[in-house]
Design a protein around this motif. Structure first.
Motif, PDB file in Angstrom:
ATOM      1  N   THR A   1       6.700 -14.584  26.238  1.00  0.00           N
ATOM      2  CA  THR A   1       7.748 -13.564  26.326  1.00  0.00           C
ATOM      3  C   THR A   1       8.425 -13.399  24.975  1.00  0.00           C
ATOM      4  O   THR A   1       8.571 -14.358  24.223  1.00  0.00           O
ATOM      5  N   THR A   2       8.806 -12.149  24.669  1.00  0.00           N
ATOM      6  CA  THR A   2       9.601 -11.926  23.458  1.00  0.00           C
ATOM      7  C   THR A   2      11.084 -12.091  23.778  1.00  0.00           C
ATOM      8  O   THR A   2      11.906 -12.048  22.888  1.00  0.00           O
ATOM      9  N   ARG A   3      11.367 -12.229  25.060  1.00  0.00           N
ATOM     10  CA  ARG A   3      12.781 -12.333  25.454  1.00  0.00           C
ATOM     11  C   ARG A   3      13.040 -13.623  26.244  1.00  0.00           C
ATOM     12  O   ARG A   3      13.476 -13.582  27.407  1.00  0.00           O
ATOM     13  N   PRO A   4      12.811 -14.791  25.609  1.00  0.00           N
ATOM     14  CA  PRO A   4      13.073 -16.038  26.334  1.00  0.00           C
ATOM     15  C   PRO A   4      14.547 -16.168  26.736  1.00  0.00           C
ATOM     16  O   PRO A   4      14.871 -16.878  27.686  1.00  0.00           O
ATOM     17  N   ASP A   5      15.422 -15.431  26.064  1.00  0.00           N
ATOM     18  CA  ASP A   5      16.858 -15.481  26.384  1.00  0.00           C
ATOM     19  C   ASP A   5      17.152 -14.926  27.772  1.00  0.00           C
ATOM     20  O   ASP A   5      18.230 -15.159  28.313  1.00  0.00           O
ATOM     21  N   THR A   6      16.187 -14.182  28.335  1.00  0.00           N
ATOM     22  CA  THR A   6      16.446 -13.567  29.649  1.00  0.00           C
ATOM     23  C   THR A   6      15.820 -14.373  30.789  1.00  0.00           C
ATOM     24  O   THR A   6      15.693 -13.873  31.908  1.00  0.00           O
TER      25      THR A   6
ATOM     26  N   LEU B   1       0.845  -1.209   0.000  1.00  0.00           N
ATOM     27  CA  LEU B   1       0.000   0.000   0.000  1.00  0.00           C
ATOM     28  C   LEU B   1       0.874   1.250   0.000  1.00  0.00           C
ATOM     29  O   LEU B   1       0.861   2.045   0.930  1.00  0.00           O
ATOM     30  N   ASP B   2       1.657   1.408  -1.073  1.00  0.00           N
ATOM     31  CA  ASP B   2       2.645   2.491  -1.047  1.00  0.00           C
ATOM     32  C   ASP B   2       2.034   3.859  -1.325  1.00  0.00           C
ATOM     33  O   ASP B   2       2.738   4.859  -1.287  1.00  0.00           O
ATOM     34  N   GLU B   3       0.727   3.906  -1.606  1.00  0.00           N
ATOM     35  CA  GLU B   3       0.100   5.222  -1.729  1.00  0.00           C
ATOM     36  C   GLU B   3      -0.788   5.534  -0.530  1.00  0.00           C
ATOM     37  O   GLU B   3      -1.707   6.329  -0.611  1.00  0.00           O
ATOM     38  N   TRP B   4      -0.498   4.873   0.571  1.00  0.00           N
ATOM     39  CA  TRP B   4      -1.127   5.215   1.845  1.00  0.00           C
ATOM     40  C   TRP B   4      -0.151   6.082   2.635  1.00  0.00           C
ATOM     41  O   TRP B   4       1.064   5.936   2.483  1.00  0.00           O
ATOM     42  N   PRO B   5      -0.674   6.939   3.501  1.00  0.00           N
ATOM     43  CA  PRO B   5       0.248   7.698   4.359  1.00  0.00           C
ATOM     44  C   PRO B   5       1.038   6.726   5.252  1.00  0.00           C
ATOM     45  O   PRO B   5       0.461   5.779   5.791  1.00  0.00           O
ATOM     46  N   ASP B   6       2.316   6.975   5.370  1.00  0.00           N
ATOM     47  CA  ASP B   6       3.159   6.117   6.204  1.00  0.00           C
ATOM     48  C   ASP B   6       2.625   6.016   7.623  1.00  0.00           C
ATOM     49  O   ASP B   6       2.699   4.979   8.264  1.00  0.00           O
ATOM     50  N   ARG B   7       2.084   7.131   8.085  1.00  0.00           N
ATOM     51  CA  ARG B   7       1.632   7.183   9.470  1.00  0.00           C
ATOM     52  C   ARG B   7       0.504   6.176   9.702  1.00  0.00           C
ATOM     53  O   ARG B   7       0.465   5.504  10.726  1.00  0.00           O
ATOM     54  N   VAL B   8      -0.385   6.042   8.722  1.00  0.00           N
ATOM     55  CA  VAL B   8      -1.491   5.100   8.874  1.00  0.00           C
ATOM     56  C   VAL B   8      -0.978   3.669   8.804  1.00  0.00           C
ATOM     57  O   VAL B   8      -1.409   2.806   9.565  1.00  0.00           O
ATOM     58  N   ARG B   9      -0.051   3.423   7.916  1.00  0.00           N
ATOM     59  CA  ARG B   9       0.503   2.068   7.822  1.00  0.00           C
ATOM     60  C   ARG B   9       1.219   1.689   9.122  1.00  0.00           C
ATOM     61  O   ARG B   9       1.106   0.569   9.600  1.00  0.00           O
ATOM     62  N   THR B  10       1.954   2.635   9.674  1.00  0.00           N
ATOM     63  CA  THR B  10       2.646   2.368  10.932  1.00  0.00           C
ATOM     64  C   THR B  10       1.643   2.060  12.042  1.00  0.00           C
ATOM     65  O   THR B  10       1.829   1.128  12.828  1.00  0.00           O
ATOM     66  N   MET B  11       0.563   2.838  12.076  1.00  0.00           N
ATOM     67  CA  MET B  11      -0.440   2.616  13.116  1.00  0.00           C
ATOM     68  C   MET B  11      -1.058   1.222  12.985  1.00  0.00           C
ATOM     69  O   MET B  11      -1.260   0.527  13.980  1.00  0.00           O
ATOM     70  N   GLN B  12      -1.352   0.825  11.744  1.00  0.00           N
ATOM     71  CA  GLN B  12      -1.935  -0.506  11.557  1.00  0.00           C
ATOM     72  C   GLN B  12      -0.931  -1.604  11.915  1.00  0.00           C
ATOM     73  O   GLN B  12      -1.289  -2.605  12.520  1.00  0.00           O
ATOM     74  N   ARG B  13       0.294  -1.394  11.532  1.00  0.00           N
ATOM     75  CA  ARG B  13       1.347  -2.367  11.841  1.00  0.00           C
ATOM     76  C   ARG B  13       1.446  -2.559  13.362  1.00  0.00           C
ATOM     77  O   ARG B  13       1.479  -3.683  13.858  1.00  0.00           O
ATOM     78  N   ASN B  14       1.461  -1.439  14.080  1.00  0.00           N
ATOM     79  CA  ASN B  14       1.551  -1.523  15.544  1.00  0.00           C
ATOM     80  C   ASN B  14       0.301  -2.135  16.147  1.00  0.00           C
ATOM     81  O   ASN B  14       0.365  -2.816  17.170  1.00  0.00           O
ATOM     82  N   TRP B  15      -0.826  -1.868  15.536  1.00  0.00           N
ATOM     83  CA  TRP B  15      -2.092  -2.390  16.047  1.00  0.00           C
ATOM     84  C   TRP B  15      -2.117  -3.920  15.914  1.00  0.00           C
ATOM     85  O   TRP B  15      -2.532  -4.620  16.828  1.00  0.00           O
ATOM     86  N   ILE B  16      -1.687  -4.409  14.762  1.00  0.00           N
ATOM     87  CA  ILE B  16      -1.632  -5.862  14.566  1.00  0.00           C
ATOM     88  C   ILE B  16      -0.574  -6.450  15.503  1.00  0.00           C
ATOM     89  O   ILE B  16      -0.789  -7.488  16.116  1.00  0.00           O
ATOM     90  N   GLY B  17       0.535  -5.750  15.602  1.00  0.00           N
ATOM     91  CA  GLY B  17       1.516  -6.055  16.633  1.00  0.00           C
ATOM     92  C   GLY B  17       2.020  -7.480  16.673  1.00  0.00           C
ATOM     93  O   GLY B  17       1.882  -8.185  17.668  1.00  0.00           O
ATOM     94  N   ARG B  18       2.626  -7.914  15.600  1.00  0.00           N
ATOM     95  CA  ARG B  18       3.185  -9.263  15.576  1.00  0.00           C
ATOM     96  C   ARG B  18       4.483  -9.262  16.372  1.00  0.00           C
ATOM     97  O   ARG B  18       5.358  -8.421  16.167  1.00  0.00           O
ATOM     98  N   SER B  19       4.607 -10.181  17.320  1.00  0.00           N
ATOM     99  CA  SER B  19       5.913 -10.315  17.957  1.00  0.00           C
ATOM    100  C   SER B  19       6.276 -11.784  18.129  1.00  0.00           C
ATOM    101  O   SER B  19       5.417 -12.627  18.368  1.00  0.00           O
ATOM    102  N   GLU B  20       7.556 -12.048  17.956  1.00  0.00           N
ATOM    103  CA  GLU B  20       8.044 -13.423  18.021  1.00  0.00           C
ATOM    104  C   GLU B  20       8.716 -13.657  19.350  1.00  0.00           C
ATOM    105  O   GLU B  20       9.404 -12.794  19.874  1.00  0.00           O
ATOM    106  N   GLY B  21       8.500 -14.827  19.894  1.00  0.00           N
ATOM    107  CA  GLY B  21       9.129 -15.143  21.169  1.00  0.00           C
ATOM    108  C   GLY B  21       8.850 -16.589  21.523  1.00  0.00           C
ATOM    109  O   GLY B  21       8.931 -17.457  20.662  1.00  0.00           O
ATOM    110  N   ALA B  22       8.522 -16.820  22.794  1.00  0.00           N
ATOM    111  CA  ALA B  22       8.264 -18.180  23.242  1.00  0.00           C
ATOM    112  C   ALA B  22       7.149 -18.177  24.260  1.00  0.00           C
ATOM    113  O   ALA B  22       6.913 -17.193  24.947  1.00  0.00           O
TER     114      ALA B  22
END
Length: 834
Positions: free
Chosen positions: A272-277, A234-255
């Motif tokens: 946890t996203t920091r199983p190493d700790t 979606l390269d003709e969307w405002p970056d700010r909106v894409r960032t907001m959606q990305r954060n909203w979906i909020g994928r994080s990898e961990g254990a």
RNA sequence: GCCCGGGUGGCGGAAUGCAGACGCGAGGGGCUUAAACCCCCUUGAGCCGUUUCGGCUCGUGUGGGUUCGAAUCCCACCCCGGGCACCA
């Protein structure tokens, strides 16, 4: 109104040839009311903006987020429609087959609240308001294809909401589960978040409780990865909106892994996203809602206190819990075993851990997490560093990379390797695994409200949850007498609605009485515009595939997340079931700023709306439209200014006079003044075209105003009719999408038979736009000391020679050594001296 | 607390190597019996010289930095607006 200076009186003279040699000067403003009504009628009768699929032309699908029919269009709304209307008209002139539809987001809370107050059916009040808003759009001169008008409260529309629900249900994407709602015990009703103020009911002030109800969800989380990945295209969307959606979906990898409570009777899972700790875990925290809390505190000394804490925390909204300055918590009295080293760590309950995210339980690692650090510091808990921080690092958690320390078999590894090793270890022991976690939650669509689309489900004692067969759709919303929800949806109080026959066993059964979130309607209405009157299907995929995706979607940034995410989800679903040809609905998104007045957003609830009625009367739609475009950068908030519309009206009056009043034209051969006029006109055309393309509408209006100033000067100095006629023709073409009524009227009066709206957008003449010479700025030590006219293609050494020859420049150099010359011909040259 | 925007004349704003385009407001003048409309001029601050035109200094929230050159890029801070689900 008409004042005449001199002895002659002319009203309008449509013929240019007759203007030649005329000397009349009259002062007159145009009759905007008459002209605007005339052209609104013409566009309507000629069906100028009604379109069908036409494979011979490139299509352009132009949509403004459909409005809630609040009754009146105020100046804040009109800003948005000035943009969408400009784009529709501009794209038509550029040769596109343009669809600009309009509809009504007519279900929802405001109409229902009004009904509760005054007893008038929401259907009636909403339909009255739609009539009023349509009248406002007509006065505005809006270029919509009204053939495709739709309203979400219309059974012909919500039929397909229900159909869509069943499609999702059949695929396991609609399901029922218990979820908390805000509950006012005094009013005996469910409250929207908006109706909860400081934890209390906005009507009666009673403290709001949470209540668990069995409710319907759409499984948007199944689409989390696709919703996230496709943001990249979606390269003709405002970056700010894409960032907001990305954060909203909020994928994080961990254990994710299990932790045993001391005594062996209980276990709980943490993510946890920091199983190493993991060796740095010095405490654990459960969310107040965590099901294990009760068992853990049962019989402990502090049972009562912890219970009170949990009750208080459960009452607060997530936002309140987050806004709480200091992290609070209570020790449960229980201990957990760290699986890697069997160390006992205390288990707390704390409101900064939310049940709705992850597993509702965390391992506390204060050495590497700032929130955990704050919590540990406050409650005097141990802090172990498991990542080697820089030497002078103290007073806060270390979040950076480094060598793993104090961590047994993980010592010496970097974070990436340590994560890998510990996940393998957890998997080997059978107590955990690598995991991906999303912040995104499933979409709760149940509303315990009357004014919404009924959910097409029947509950049967024998068969359980049974979907209503498609041939029985739509399940129509019945009229009710009392709109106030008494504990349940008002629909539950309508026996004729509730009591029905089970579609499966034909025994007695009850209808679902919740209605759908209005975001369901808005997540697919733009498909319906492409085939708005289809009573056999949600829409014809062939028609949808001609128009979709939406080439330009415009709306407020407040919809950056929910609406836009739901619409993307449903579009992907429609693609999956073969109805949509696209996986993303909105190719280009524009989010416009608000119009504010007296420091606040213009809105009915704040009582600071400026109603346009008086402005239509005094200045007309074109002046309003131009002001809305001119008021500021479209992306920014803008401040309403009462006298601004008078200013744009003044400009239109000038343009009017230039075209309708005789000037002392000379019958002469074209000379440099004529060339200059046409050059300026084509330069304005270039600027306007480029600024419209990049959505700088405020500067397109300034460019036209500047051009009118050029015209004014030209007309005052022996103008030549043929030259001015051509310049003026271009002015009207440029004005057409912005101030269409006056532009059309003048187009007709200056001898054109064609419909201006359908004229091609002009192209600028490159030769006329190019300057032969420009003014070069001459600087000494970065300060402007003189200017000199030079040829545009001047070479650097020639520019330097000319600049050095300037008397002022010599004065400033004053014999000093020229250390450096930065030449950027033909714009600037800078001499650096000692 | 976190995230995202934004701070330029009296006001909205323009400007990516000339700060203040365009408009509003204000002031002055013309037209008019008069007013309105309309037209023209002035309008960032301070100063200097003249004498009706020219010149200088400062100036884009504050303080630094990079650069020949910064409203524009970098760092820190202050203020305003918006968003938020403490995301483990």
């Amino acid at each position: 109104m008409l004042s005449v200076i001199g002895t002659h009186r002319i009203v309008y003279d449509p013929s240019w040839s007759q203007l030649r040699g005329g000397t009349l000067i009259i002062s007159m403003n145009y009759d905007h009311q008459k002209i605007e009504a005339k052209w609104q009628k013409r566009w309507d009768e000629d069906r100028v903006f009604n379109v069908t699929e036409d494979p011979s032309k490139p299509k352009f699908y132009n949509v403004a987020m459909y409005p809630y029919p609040s009754g009146d269009l105020h100046m804040g709304h009109l800003r948005n429609y000035s943009y969408i209307d400009l784009i529709t008209r501009y794209k038509i002139m550029q040769g596109y087959n343009v669809l600009g539809p309009m509809g009504w987001d007519s279900f929802g809370l405001p109409a229902e609240n009004r009904a509760i107050e005054n007893g008038i059916s929401p259907r009636i009040s909403v339909e009255e308001q739609i009539v009023r808003m349509k009248e406002h759009f007509r006065l505005f001169g809006a270029a919509f294809d009204w053939d495709r008008e739709l309203a979400s409260h219309d059974p012909h529309f919500y039929h397909w909401d229900q159909w869509l629900f069943l499609e999702l249900f059949d695929r396991g994407l609609a399901y029922k589960e218990f979820a908390p709602v805000n509950w006012c015990p005094k009013d005996n009703t469910v409250l929207a978040n908006e109706q909860v103020v400081d934890g209390a009911c906005e009507r009666c002030g009673t403290t709001v409780e949470k209540r668990d109800l069995n409710q319907w969800f759409f499984k948007i989380t199944d689409y989390a990865d696709r919703l996230l990945d496709d943001l990249d295209q979606l390269d003709e969307w405002p970056d700010r909106v894409r960032t907001m959606q990305r954060n909203w979906i909020g994928r994080s990898e961990g254990a994710r892994f299990e932790i045993e409570v001391q005594g062996g009777a209980h276990r709980f899972e943490v993510f946890t996203t920091r199983p190493d700790t993991i060796f740095g875990m010095t405490f654990c925290v459960l969310a107040p809602e965590h099901p294990l809390v009760e068992a853990l505190i049962s019989g402990k000394d502090t049972e009562r206190e912890v219970q009170d804490y949990v009750t208080a925390a459960r009452r607060a909204t997530d936002i309140e819990r987050m806004a709480e300055g200091e992290k609070t918590g209570m020790f449960t009295g229980a201990y957990a075993l760290n699986p890697v080293n069997d160390q006992l760590v205390p288990i707390y309950v704390a409101e900064y851990v939310l049940m709705g995210y992850g597993t509702g339980a965390i391992m506390g690692v204060p050495g590497q997490d700032q929130r955990d650090w704050d919590f540990a510091t406050k409650y005097g808990l141990e802090i172990i560093r498991t990542v080697d921080a820089p030497r002078d690092w103290e007073g806060e958690a270390y979040l950076g990379d480094g060598t793993t320390i104090n961590s047994g078999f993980l010592n010496g590894l970097d974070q990436t390797s340590a994560k890998q090793v510990i996940i393998e270890w957890l998997e080997e022991k059978g107590i955990g695994e690598g995991a991906i976690q999303y912040r995104l939650r499933d979409w709760l669509i149940s509303r315990q409200r009357y004014w919404g689309c009924p959910i097409p489900i029947v509950e049967c004692d024998e068969c359980g949850v049974v979907p209503v067969p498609r041939e029985q759709l739509p399940v129509e919303l019945p009229d009710v007498e009392d709109y106030a929800p008494e504990g349940r949806s008002p629909l539950a109080a309508v026996p004729e609605f509730v009591n029905t026959v089970c579609p499966s066993c034909e025994g007695p059964a009850r209808r679902e009485t919740d209605t759908m979130d209005t975001f369901v309607d808005s997540s697919w209405y733009f498909f319906r515009y492409t085939d708005a009157h289809n009573d056999h299907a949600i829409f014809d995929p062939a028609k949808a595939s001609y128009w979709m995706p939406i080439d330009q979607y415009i709306g407020g940034v407040e919809h950056a997340i929910l609406h836009l995410l739901y619409a993307r989800f449903i579009t992907k679903f429609l693609f999956d079931i073969g109805l949509s040809s696209v996986t993303e609905p909105f190719a280009r998104l524009f989010t416009q700023g608000m119009l504010v007045l007296a420091g606040g957003k213009m809105s009915k609830s704040k009582g600071n709306v400026v109603a346009p009625d008086d402005y239509y009367r005094a200045y007309g739609a074109d002046a309003i439209r131009l002001f809305e475009l001119f008021v500021g950068p479209p992306t920014d908030d803008a401040v309403w200014n009462d006298s601004g519309v008078a200013g744009t009206k003044r400009f239109l009056d000038r343009v009017w006079r230039m075209g309708t009043i005789g000037h002392p034209y000379l019958d002469r051969v074209a000379d440099s003044r004529d060339h200059e006029l046409l050059s300026e006109t084509h330069r304005a055309l270039k600027r306007v075209t480029e600024d419209v393309d990049r959505f700088h509408f405020n500067t397109t209006v300034s460019s036209l105003m500047s051009l009118a100033n050029v015209f004014q000067d030209y007309l005052g100095d022996q103008p030549r009719a043929e030259t001015f006629k051509e310049a003026y023709r271009l002015m009207l073409l440029m004005l057409s999408p912005m101030a269409p009524h006056i532009a059309h009227e003048l187009w007709e009066r200056t001898g054109h038979d064609s419909m201006l709206a359908l004229e091609p957008w002009p192209e600028w003449d490159a030769d006329l736009v190019t300057h032969d010479t420009v003014v070069m700025v001459v600087q000494v030590n970065g300060k402007v000391r003189d200017r000199v006219e030079v040829p545009v293609d001047i070479a650097a050494d020639e520019a330097e020679r000319i600049a050095l020859g300037l008397e002022k420049v010599q004065g400033w150099i004053d014999g000093a050594q020229v250390r450096n010359v930065i030449a950027r011909p033909p714009n600037v040259i800078n001499f650096v001296v000692e």
